[in-house]
Enzyme design. Structure first.
Site, PDB file in Angstrom:
ATOM      1  N   ARG A 120       0.847  -1.197   0.000  1.00 11.55           N
ATOM      2  CA  ARG A 120       0.000   0.000   0.000  1.00 11.55           C
ATOM      3  C   ARG A 120       0.884   1.250   0.000  1.00 11.55           C
ATOM      4  NH1 ARG A 120      -5.121   1.891  -0.799  1.00 11.55           N
ATOM      5  NH2 ARG A 120      -5.982   3.104   0.913  1.00 11.55           N
ATOM      6  N   THR A 410      -9.311   0.686  -9.211  1.00 12.33           N
ATOM      7  CA  THR A 410      -8.795  -0.430  -8.412  1.00 12.33           C
ATOM      8  C   THR A 410      -8.995  -1.661  -9.280  1.00 12.33           C
ATOM      9  OG1 THR A 410      -9.311   0.584  -6.280  1.00 12.33           O
ATOM     10  CG2 THR A 410      -9.069  -1.790  -6.265  1.00 12.33           C
ATOM     11  N   ILE A 429      -4.942   2.706  -7.765  1.00 14.71           N
ATOM     12  CA  ILE A 429      -4.398   4.064  -7.745  1.00 14.71           C
ATOM     13  C   ILE A 429      -5.468   4.989  -7.165  1.00 14.71           C
ATOM     14  CG2 ILE A 429      -2.612   3.866  -9.534  1.00 14.71           C
ATOM     15  CD1 ILE A 429      -4.636   4.787 -11.593  1.00 14.71           C
ATOM     16  N   ASN A 430      -6.469   4.408  -6.532  1.00 17.16           N
ATOM     17  CA  ASN A 430      -7.643   5.027  -5.909  1.00 17.16           C
ATOM     18  C   ASN A 430      -8.687   5.398  -6.948  1.00 17.16           C
ATOM     19  OD1 ASN A 430      -9.277   5.686  -3.804  1.00 17.16           O
ATOM     20  ND2 ASN A 430      -8.491   7.752  -3.586  1.00 17.16           N
ATOM     21  N   ASP A 452      -7.812   8.565   0.604  1.00 18.55           N
ATOM     22  CA  ASP A 452      -8.315   7.446   1.420  1.00 18.55           C
ATOM     23  C   ASP A 452      -8.092   7.709   2.909  1.00 18.55           C
ATOM     24  OD1 ASP A 452      -9.600   5.803  -0.342  1.00 18.55           O
ATOM     25  OD2 ASP A 452      -7.956   4.396  -0.604  1.00 18.55           O
ATOM     26  N   SER A 481      -7.609   1.254   3.779  1.00 14.10           N
ATOM     27  CA  SER A 481      -8.085   0.744   2.494  1.00 14.10           C
ATOM     28  C   SER A 481      -9.302  -0.149   2.699  1.00 14.10           C
ATOM     29  CB  SER A 481      -6.958  -0.077   1.858  1.00 14.10           C
ATOM     30  OG  SER A 481      -7.424  -0.736   0.708  1.00 14.10           O
ATOM     31  N   GLY A 503     -13.945   0.874  -4.358  1.00 12.14           N
ATOM     32  CA  GLY A 503     -13.967   1.656  -3.109  1.00 12.14           C
ATOM     33  C   GLY A 503     -14.546   0.833  -1.973  1.00 12.14           C
TER      34      GLY A 503
HETATM   35  N1  GLY Z   1      -8.413   3.117  -2.942  1.00 18.41           N
HETATM   36  C1  GLY Z   1      -9.386   2.188  -2.613  1.00 18.41           C
HETATM   37  C2  GLY Z   1      -9.083   1.454  -1.356  1.00 18.41           C
HETATM   38  O1  GLY Z   1      -7.938   1.169  -1.072  1.00 18.41           O
HETATM   39  O2  GLY Z   1      -9.980   1.196  -0.596  1.00 18.41           O
END
Ligand code: GLY
EC number: 2.3.2.2
Length: 597
Positions: A120, A410, A429-430, A452, A481, A503
């Protein structure tokens, strides 16, 4: 003849020069020959495909094919996972890649051992809890700062994680497993429906003024075809080719030192209003963790610990279901008809408790105390389950304790082989195209993982998630995350591997796919494709995919739920071991396809 090559490769010591040269030739031969599993127009009918040796389910058909090419070349499941991940950098640049981070859960059947690699992203050393709140700008600009532009970028971890994975747990060389990605970047890849729809969405944002193409010129030129809609036979040539070649040549140092690192610091550091430094990059190494586990119906579930919230929420959910079976229902959850109003209602209540705890307690456990033992304990789940009313939902205050002050990109893939080894890997990468910052010289799409965190205290993030002080920004800390890569074992062999992108919907979707396979005995083809529901406690909406909304929406209102319709909830990939062989399904919601042999 190719079979001879495979044996030859296995015979030679791993990572020898001969091995590397032979593997190169082999990967090219295998990857470019449709007979060996690679085709640019893979079959779309994923139904009823059973494989005897191995299966990979990624959210792009060519990424699944890359993993299979490596397995056919004598690699193991980790080699295949690393190849799939590098391929996804090229194929799914809006979702994951070199500029992002991820989690990999591995089950090693021979050693009866599980490994978790956490790569991460981290907050840069100069990050502070109020770095967005104190910006001298409007509320809207402050909110955008953690989502778009250099200040949104957290220190990327993917390359460090993949180099480590292949070195420690692979049998082939990094140079070999990265070849499919390099070939795809060099030869170009066909544009598919998903890429077209991402381009449409981004062009719409440019049109409605929420994305300024001049500010993100490289993204516009290199990834959005300069605003020209993709045509039928267009190919996408990844601008990351040079970065991939440098990583192939120099490994970790090809990314975190030298010209690539300098270019990332130039684009995301002080010069352009960001805080990323060379020291941040040079310190980047993955963290090795132990998975969280629970037992359910004779299966062992192995899932992701913090800095993911997914594993805790999934274990809490399975534990609550066990208690519901024993204390409330008096029969197994699987006896409730799938997607009946009562089943959806009870699952929603389970999710509301799990997500409320996410909001209150969870953050990076290397920085803040996270009560993992308590939250994953069966007695705690029993207490929560006892508060569930089978007829009615409850007000938000009855879930968790944290009342906030007022506060997709994601990609997931799963790999499994006939011996019972497996990998579950989720990377991100979000948001779509992350921070929208693309490193001009190397095409790397930089993440916006800083969003995040609880980026501005009291304000929801881009996913509407409520976050507590446990997830406040600190230098070097990892943002909480939802990524939930999960492997399920039985009698020492991996039987299911699953995960999702989307997400916070990752957690609820992974949970439902696991329930579909474990409780309802569905093969992945159905477990993945069945319609889904989502509730994240706040906002207080029960979201139903259209089919369920039409079937059950009005009935669920009677339980007191506020109902919302969604055309698609998350994208999941899952593989399983069935009595007749290995099966895999890549979610049609994201136009993926599994591959195997
Ligand atoms: N960026 C999405 C997650 O890690 O939850």
């Amino acid at each position: 003849m190719l079979k001879g090559y495979y044996m030859f490769i296995k015979f030679y010591s791993r990572k020898s020069f001969t091995n590397i040269m032979l593997s190169f030739t082999l990967i090219i031969a295998v990857f470019c020959n449709p007979q060996f599993g690679f085709s640019e127009t893979p079959p779309t009918d994923q139904q009823e495909r059973v494989y005897q040796k191995a299966v990979v389910a990624a959210d792009h058909p060519l990424a699944s094919a890359a993993g299979i090419a490596i397995l056919k070349a004598g690699g193991n499941v980790v080699d295949a996972a690393v190849a799939t991940s590098f391929a996804l950098s090229v194929l799914r640049p809006a979702s994951c890649g070199l500029g992002g981070g991820g989690f990999m859960v591995i089950w090693d059947e021979r050693q009866q051992k599980s490994i978790v690699i956490d790569y991460r992203e981290r907050a840069p050393a100069a990050a502070t809890p109020d770095m967005y709140a104190k910006l001298p700008s409007t509320d809207e600009q402050r909110k955008l700062a953690s989502r778009q532009g250099p200040l949104a970028v957290a220190v990327p971890g993917t390359v460090a994680g993949l180099c480590y994975a292949v070195k420690e747990y692979g049998t082939l060389d990094l140079k070999t497993v990265i070849q499919p990605a390099i070939l795809m970047a060099r030869k170009g890849v066909p544009i598919n429906d998903h890429m077209r729809s991402i381009q449409n969405t981004m062009l719409r944002r440019i049109k409605n003024g929420t994305l300024n193409p001049k500010r993100f010129q490289i993204l516009f030129d290199e990834y959005l075809n300069q605003g020209k809609p993709w045509k039928e036979n267009d190919r996408f040539f990844s601008p990351q080719l040079k970065s991939l070649e440098l990583i192939a040549e120099k490994g970790w140092a090809g990314f975190y030192e030298g010209p690539v690192a300098d270019a990332m610091v130039k684009a995301c550091g002080k010069q352009h209003g960001g805080i990323l430094t060379l020291e941040d990059l040079m310190k980047t190494q993955p963290v090795i963790r132990k998975p969280l586990t629970t037992n359910f119906n004779g299966y062992t579930i192995l899932t992701m610990p913090p800095p993911s919230s997914g594993g805790i929420a999934i274990i809490e959910s399975f534990n609550m279901i066990k208690s519901l079976e024993k204390e409330l229902l008096g029969y197994s959850f699987g006896k409730l008809q799938i997607h009946s109003p009562k089943q959806i209602h009870l699952l929603t209540e389970v999710m509301k408790h799990a997500y409320a705890d996410r909001a209150e307690y969870l953050g990076d456990s290397d920085f803040v105390p996270v009560p993992i033992q308590r939250l994953t304990n069966q007695n705690y789940a029993k207490q929560l389950a006892s508060r569930i009313n089978v007829e009615q939902t409850k007000p938000l205050k009855d879930y968790g304790r944290y009342i906030p002050p007022q506060d997709a990109g994601t990609s997931h893939f799963s790999v499994m082989d006939a011996a019972g080894n497996a990998v579950a890997c989720t990377e991100t990468i979000n948001l779509t195209f992350g921070s929208k910052v693309v490193i001009p010289e190397y095409g790397i799409v930089m993440n916006n993982e800083m969003d995040d965190f609880a980026a501005i205290s009291g304000k929801p993030n881009a996913f509407g998630l409520i976050q507590s002080k446990a997830n406040e920004i600190e230098p070097g800390k990892k943002p909480l995350s939802s990524m939930s890569p999960t492997i399920v074992t039985k009698d020492g062999k991996a039987v299911f591997s699953a995960g999702a992108s989307g997400g916070p919907r990752i957690i609820s979707s992974t949970l439902q796919v696991l329930l579909n396979m474990i409780v309802y005995g569905l093969p992945p083809e159905q477990a993945v494709e069945f319609p889904r529901i989502h509730h994240q406690w706040m906002p207080n909406d029960l979201v139903l995919e259209s089919k369920l909304f039409n079937q059950n929406g009005s009935k669920l209102k009677k339980f007191g739920h506020r109902i919302k319709e969604s055309s698609g909830i998350a994208a999941t990939q899952a593989v399983s071991r069935q009595s007749d062989g290995l099966r895999g399904q890549s979610d049609s919601r994201k136009h993926g396809a599994a591959a195997g042999y």
